[in-house]
Design an enzyme around this catalytic site. Structure first.
Site, PDB file in Angstrom:
ATOM      1  CE  LYS A  87      -2.839   8.374  -3.354  1.00 16.55           C
ATOM      2  NZ  LYS A  87      -2.852   6.915  -3.120  1.00 16.55           N
TER       3      LYS A  87
HETATM    4  O1  G3P Z   1       0.218   4.339  -1.063  1.00 14.89           O
HETATM    5  C1  G3P Z   1       1.030   4.126  -2.164  1.00 14.89           C
HETATM    6  C2  G3P Z   1       1.241   2.670  -2.331  1.00 14.89           C
HETATM    7  O2  G3P Z   1       0.059   2.042  -2.741  1.00 14.89           O
HETATM    8  C3  G3P Z   1       2.371   2.318  -3.209  1.00 14.89           C
HETATM    9  O3  G3P Z   1       2.916   1.212  -2.628  1.00 14.89           O
HETATM   10  O4  G3P Z   1       4.286  -0.799  -2.512  1.00 14.89           O
HETATM   11  O5  G3P Z   1       3.418   0.014  -4.732  1.00 14.89           O
HETATM   12  O6  G3P Z   1       5.227   1.235  -3.552  1.00 14.89           O
HETATM   13  P1  G3P Z   1       4.018   0.381  -3.413  1.00 14.89           P
END
Ligand code: G3P
Length: 218
Positions: A87
């Site tokens: 990634k």
């Molecule tokens: O896949 C990306 C994710 O982990 C980010 O999520 O909720 O931190 O925006 P969030």
């Protein structure tokens, strides 16, 4: 559409795998920190533990931000297991790294994507997956699903092979809308996946079936 679970928590990954609907896992440095995983050896071991639990792709994110270090880090990650997808953040050095990994046959997931322009660059560089962050777009009062629709349309018109991996999913409706908008993959917290199960009429209907069965004396 494929289902990935977005966590580094081994119990949650095992629970998602046990459901029989899991196609892979995504992690990021924040999710690894949440599990208290630190130090290179522990991080690599944790990724191996995740790979041992699931059958599909496992995204492991580089921490470096310069090309040479990203390559070194990504190569070490890719050597853990065939399931590993490196990634890489959507920055200039990241685009170069994605092209390099792609040329070596190493799978990549381009992360922190917030625009169609970034999506075009990642696809041109040969990214395997593209991660637009739906929830974070919604957080600033833009429309994350419109972004998925736009990228899906561009990728179809242009014939790009990169798979759209809807990320930063926060709830079950995000999953349904991402599927409708053309996402190839949704990566979600386990709670959002389990939330898809819920419908009051299912609960009411099941309670009635079971009560009628009991009344019938069987
Ligand atoms: O896949 C990306 C994710 O982990 C980010 O999520 O909720 O931190 O925006 P969030």
């Amino acid at each position: 559409m494929k289902f990935f679970v977005d966590t580094a928590n081994l119990d949650q990954i095992a629970e998602a795998q046990d459901l029989g609907i899991l196609d892979g896992v995504t992690t990021n440095p924040s999710l690894m920190a949440k599990e208290g995983i630190s130090g290179e050896a522990n991080v690599l071991k944790h990724y191996k533990d995740i790979c041992n639990l699931v059958e599909g792709d496992v995204s492991a994110e580089v921490i470096s931000t310069d090309f040479e270090s990203m390559i070194k880090e990504g190569e070490a990650l890719a050597q853990i297991d065939d399931k590993i997808v490196v990634k890489v953040p959507m920055i200039k050095e990241g685009v170069k790294a994605i092209r390099w990994f792609s040329d070596q046959g190493i799978k990549t997931n381009c992360t922190l994507v917030f625009s169609a322009g970034q999506a075009i660059l990642a696809a041109k560089a040969g990214a395997t997956y593209l991660s637009p962050f739906i929830g974070r777009v919604d957080d600033i009062n833009w429309d994350g699903m419109e972004l998925i629709e736009q990228i899906s349309s561009i990728y179809t018109i242009q014939g790009f092979d990169t798979e759209i991996l809807a990320a930063s999913i926060r709830n079950p409706l995000h999953i349904v809308k991402a599927a409708e908008a053309g996402a190839d993959v949704c990566t979600c917290p386990l709670n959002s996946i389990l939330g898809l199960l819920n419908h009051p009429l299912t609960d009411i209907g099941l309670a009635k079936f079971l009560a009628d069965h009991k009344k019938s004396g069987n």
